[in-house]
Design an enzyme around this catalytic site. Structure first.
Site, PDB file in Angstrom:
ATOM      1  N   ASP A 146       0.819  -1.211   0.000  1.00 44.90           N
ATOM      2  CA  ASP A 146       0.000   0.000   0.000  1.00 44.90           C
ATOM      3  C   ASP A 146       0.852   1.259   0.000  1.00 44.90           C
ATOM      4  OD1 ASP A 146      -2.249  -1.583   0.081  1.00 44.90           O
ATOM      5  OD2 ASP A 146      -2.532  -1.382   2.250  1.00 44.90           O
ATOM      6  N   ARG A 147       0.278   2.317  -0.507  1.00 41.00           N
ATOM      7  CA  ARG A 147       0.975   3.601  -0.563  1.00 41.00           C
ATOM      8  C   ARG A 147       1.455   4.042   0.823  1.00 41.00           C
ATOM      9  NH1 ARG A 147      -1.597   9.271  -2.983  1.00 41.00           N
ATOM     10  NH2 ARG A 147       0.287  10.556  -2.694  1.00 41.00           N
TER      11      ARG A 147
END
Length: 316
Positions: A146-147
């Site tokens: 995930d970012r």
């Protein structure tokens, strides 16, 4: 804004180097400016055909396959010029490389950096690496995080290396371990969390993941590392790699991750922002695999970023 020249039906031949690659990954490599959501949609709707037949996103391709792709109308900015990537972004990623050889790169990804561009994001880590390594023409993400998650990310420099590493992932030969700070106190003695997860699309166009009996199997192992003030530091080992798996499994125990703005507690997150943790407290700590070329065991430990380390020190 310009129109990408994908306005005709295209037929793509699958070569030896693409053998075993997932259909979605194959298309994302050929159409790097296409949003992921578009790729998934045209596959689900049956507009993509392999040897004239419908296929699933996760189906693997073989040499000799012919992939039919419908016309794609993709509005994107003009081609990204390397000079458009800020120098400090280039420097940060260069300094985050933990290992590099002729076949692969391991990066300690900073939180807040998307793994690839799209969805309003001008560029991500893979675009930065392609700017830093212009001679490595087949740079591809082996997996994603995930970012907002920091830590180990693996990038292949060759299609054959990518294929071999994906096979290792299917054969459960990858070692993935995370460090997470969960709010509240983790249930005593609980280590194995085996709860199926389902990605649910919302009416507003967004989505979230929830525990559901008709979801995909998901297995995580949580081990208490340290009690902190109001929260616990956990080591997490994944046996499956579902979207938001750690975050939703922790939530199901009443212990959402600190800094989780999707599944967490807003007031709790606000409290920890005051001590410098302004993002998701999840770090891909350890990554292990077999080098596809040298056949040597590889194991990398990504150092904690300063905000994560500082939070542990503040709450110890």
């Amino acid at each position: 804004m310009t129109q990408q020249p994908y306005t005709q039906v295209q037929f793509l031949d699958v070569g030896e180097e693409d053998s075993g690659q997932r259909l979605d990954n194959f298309l994302m490599r050929h159409f790097r400016k296409a949003p992921k959501a578009l790729i998934y949609r045209i596959i689900r709707k049956g507009e993509v055909r392999v040897n004239k037949g419908r296929r699933k996103v996760s189906d693997h391709l073989q040499p000799g396959d012919v992939v039919r792709v419908p016309p794609l109308r993709i509005e994107q900015p003009e081609k990204l010029d390397n000079s458009e990537i800020p120098a400090d972004e280039l420097r940060q990623i260069e300094q985050s490389i933990l290992f590099e050889d002729n076949d692969l790169i391991v990066v300690n990804k900073p939180s807040g950096v998307a793994v690839h561009g799209g969805g309003g994001i001008r560029f991500g880590l893979i675009e930065v690496l392609r700017a830093l390594r212009p001679l490595a023409r087949r740079l591809e993400l082996v997996h994603r995080i995930d970012r907002d998650t920091s830590g180990c990310l693996l990038i292949a420099k060759k299609a054959s290396v990518l294929k071999a590493l994906h096979q290792q992932m299917r054969d459960d030969l990858f070692e993935k371990r995370y460090l997470a700070i969960v709010s509240g106190q983790w249930p005593k003695g609980l280590q194995k969390v085996d709860l199926p997860l389902k990605k649910e699309h919302l009416k507003d166009g967004g989505w979230h993941v929830k525990v559901a009996q008709d979801g995909k199997s998901a297995l995580s192992y949580f081990e208490l590392q340290q009690h902190l003030k109001g929260c616990d530091l956990m080591a997490v080992r994944l046996k499956t790699g579902r979207t938001h798996q750690i975050r939703v499994h922790a939530l199901a125990q009443g212990c959402p991750l600190v800094g989780d703005d999707r599944y967490g507690d807003r007031e709790v997150n606000k409290r920890y922002r005051k001590v410098g943790m302004k993002r998701l407290a999840l770090h891909a700590h350890i990554l292990g695999f077999i080098h596809p070329v040298t056949e040597q065991p590889m194991r990398f430990e990504a150092p904690l970023w300063s905000d994560f380390k500082r939070l542990i020190e503040e709450l110890s």
